[in-house]
Structure formats: C-alpha cells, structure tokens
Design a protein around this motif. Structure first.
Motif: not given
Length: 308
Positions: A96, A100, A107, A110-111, A114, A187-188, A191, A194-195
């Motif tokens: 992350a 960031d 993207s 990230r994919n 994820f 990936g969880f 996410a 990162l948020a």
C-alpha cells in the motif's frame, strides 16, 4: 405541525422495524438457535448414528483436550494464525505504501494483487497443491540448484518440545499453507491500508517535512498511528478467517502426515460427517466458536464504547 412530524417519524420507525423483523427472526433461528443446539449436543452422548441426548457432562471436551490430533490442531491453528496475520499486515502495508507513491501503472498493480481475492479457497488450495508438490511444480526448478524442500509433506517441527501428547513447535508443513493463504488475501489488507493512506491529509505530511522530519519519521510518528484502526480491523478479519479455516486445508493438504497441517475445522468435519461422532464434532465446533469470540468480542465491545 410538530405533532405531524412526530407521527411521521413514528410511522417511519415502525416501517423500519417491520422490514427488519423477518431478518432478525431468521438470524435468531438459524444462527443463535443452531449455536444453542450445537452446544446442547456437545454435552450429550450422541456419538453414533442413533441419537442419544443423555447428559454426558464435559466428557466430550475432556476427551478432545487429551486427544493427540486435537492438540496438534490447536498447535497448528496457533502458528498458522500468527504467521498468516503477521505476513498479511507486513505485505499489505508495504504494498500500500509503494502504490500510494502514485507510481505509473498503479491500476495494473492493484488488479494484480486484488485478483486472487476473486478465487475461492478451494481453487487456491488445488493450485498451490500442484505448485508446491514435492515431485512437480516449483521443485522441478529448485532441483537445478540442489534444493528439494518437502513443502506440505514435511513432518518436521521447528524448535519443538514435548507438550502433552504432541511436539509443540512450528510445523514446517504449515508454512506452505500460510504462503497460499497470504497470496490470496494480501489484496484485502492492501485495499484497507491504501484507503487509509489516501484518507490522511497531505497537509500533515507537508507540515512534518517543513519541520525537518524524515520520511521514515513521518511514517513512524504520523502515518502508522493513524492506521491503527485499520490494522485492528485487518487483524480481526484475518483472525476470524484463520481460526476457522477449512476449505483451503481440505483442498490443499488434508490433515497431513502426523496431522502437521490439520485444523479444528477439518477434524470437526471428519469427526461429525465421516465418523458419526456428533457430540464430539459439536464440542469441536463450540471450542472453535469460543476461540473466535476471544478475538471478536473485545473488538466489538471497544467499538461499542467508542460510539457512545
């Protein structure tokens, strides 16, 4: 006018209650009702195809805690949970932080991370069973370097010592299962972190930089403390998954030689639905529920206090 508003508010509340009640009733029946039934069966003598609800006291629980396989399951569950959560947090946070930085192709990265979350644990177990198979998969490549790890077939226990009926220590085979689980669920954590990072105002970082703080100090003193609620949420979610894990183990390794990769969920399934020891299987299920509750209840309690 005031009376009309109160009447409308009261009507809205009753409408909301009417919509919620079917879900509440079903929840109590199919969750709490079945938990109560499982607890009742665990104190019975129903250990055959013929139901026997005579009171057995703690007999089933005492048998389990003196059983070699169940003691091995508790050991495996402990080390799997510790390794799994530690690696999930470390990798999720590290990835992350890197993403960031607004790198090119963000993207795509990230994919990539994820994507494994879209797979079921059964698929993950089958894939990693082949990848880590000692006679195929990655070992064909490692043999060129003279390395031939046994992966999930290894029965060695690291730093082991005698504890009850088992050798207590880190089962080498459990590391293979941890690798597969971390691959799927990193990936969880990514996410979540990162948020959290994107939610921290840039002004805080800029102010710290103007005061002469290094990037490492900014993360230690500003970023990481603000990510503590996210870390707590990740720990709770991952602990909940790891403590009751079944499908990944069942598909990838099964109980393993000498039960080095066995878990309470697998033991419960085989005891109940293959051995027809329903009371013992119910006792395993209740113990799993209590272990999960040790993690979940304090977290929910703290959240409830914080909302007041």
């Amino acid at each position: 006018m005031e009376k009309r508003k109160k009447k409308k508010r009261s009507k809205d509340q009753w409408t909301a209650i009417a919509f919620l009640m079917p879900s509440v009733v079903l929840l109590f029946i199919f969750v709490y009702g079945f938990i109560g039934w499982t607890g009742y069966v665990s104190f019975s003598n129903w250990n055959s195809l013929v139901p026997d609800f005579s009171f057995a006291g703690l007999k089933n629980y005492l048998y389990l805690f003196g059983d070699f396989r169940f003691q091995a399951d508790l050991r495996n569950m402990l080390f799997f949970t510790l390794l799994f959560i530690a690696l999930i947090i470390l990798l999720g946070l590290s990835l992350a932080v890197l993403i960031d930085k607004k790198i090119k192709g963000e993207s795509i990265f990230r994919n990539i991370f994820f994507f494994p979350m879209a797979l079921s644990f059964v698929v993950t177990g089958v894939v990693w069973q082949w990848i880590l198979n000692p006679s195929t998969g990655i070992n064909n490549f490692l043999k060129t370097f003279g390395i031939e790890p046994m992966w999930y077939t290894d029965t060695n226990i690291l730093a082991g010592f005698r504890w009850g009926e088992i050798e207590f220590g880190l089962p080498v085979a459990i590391i293979s299962v941890v690798i597969a689980a971390v691959w799927q669920l990193t990936g969880f954590a990514l996410a979540m972190y990162l948020a959290g990072l994107r939610g921290i105002p840039d002004e805080l970082r800029e102010a710290a930089r103007m005061d002469g703080a290094s990037e490492l100090r900014i993360y230690r003193k500003i970023i990481l403390p603000q990510l503590r609620p996210i870390t707590a949420a990740v720990i709770i979610m991952m602990a909940h998954i790891s403590l009751k894990i079944f499908d990944l183990i069942y598909a990838m390794t099964g109980p393993g030689a000498n039960f080095v990769t066995d878990m309470p969920g697998v033991y419960m399934f085989e005891t109940t639905f293959r051995g027809n020891y329903y009371a013992q299987g119910a006792a395993i299920a209740i113990i799993m529920l209590l272990v999960v509750a040790i993690f979940i209840v304090p977290y929910l309690w703290n959240n409830r206090r914080a909302d007041k």
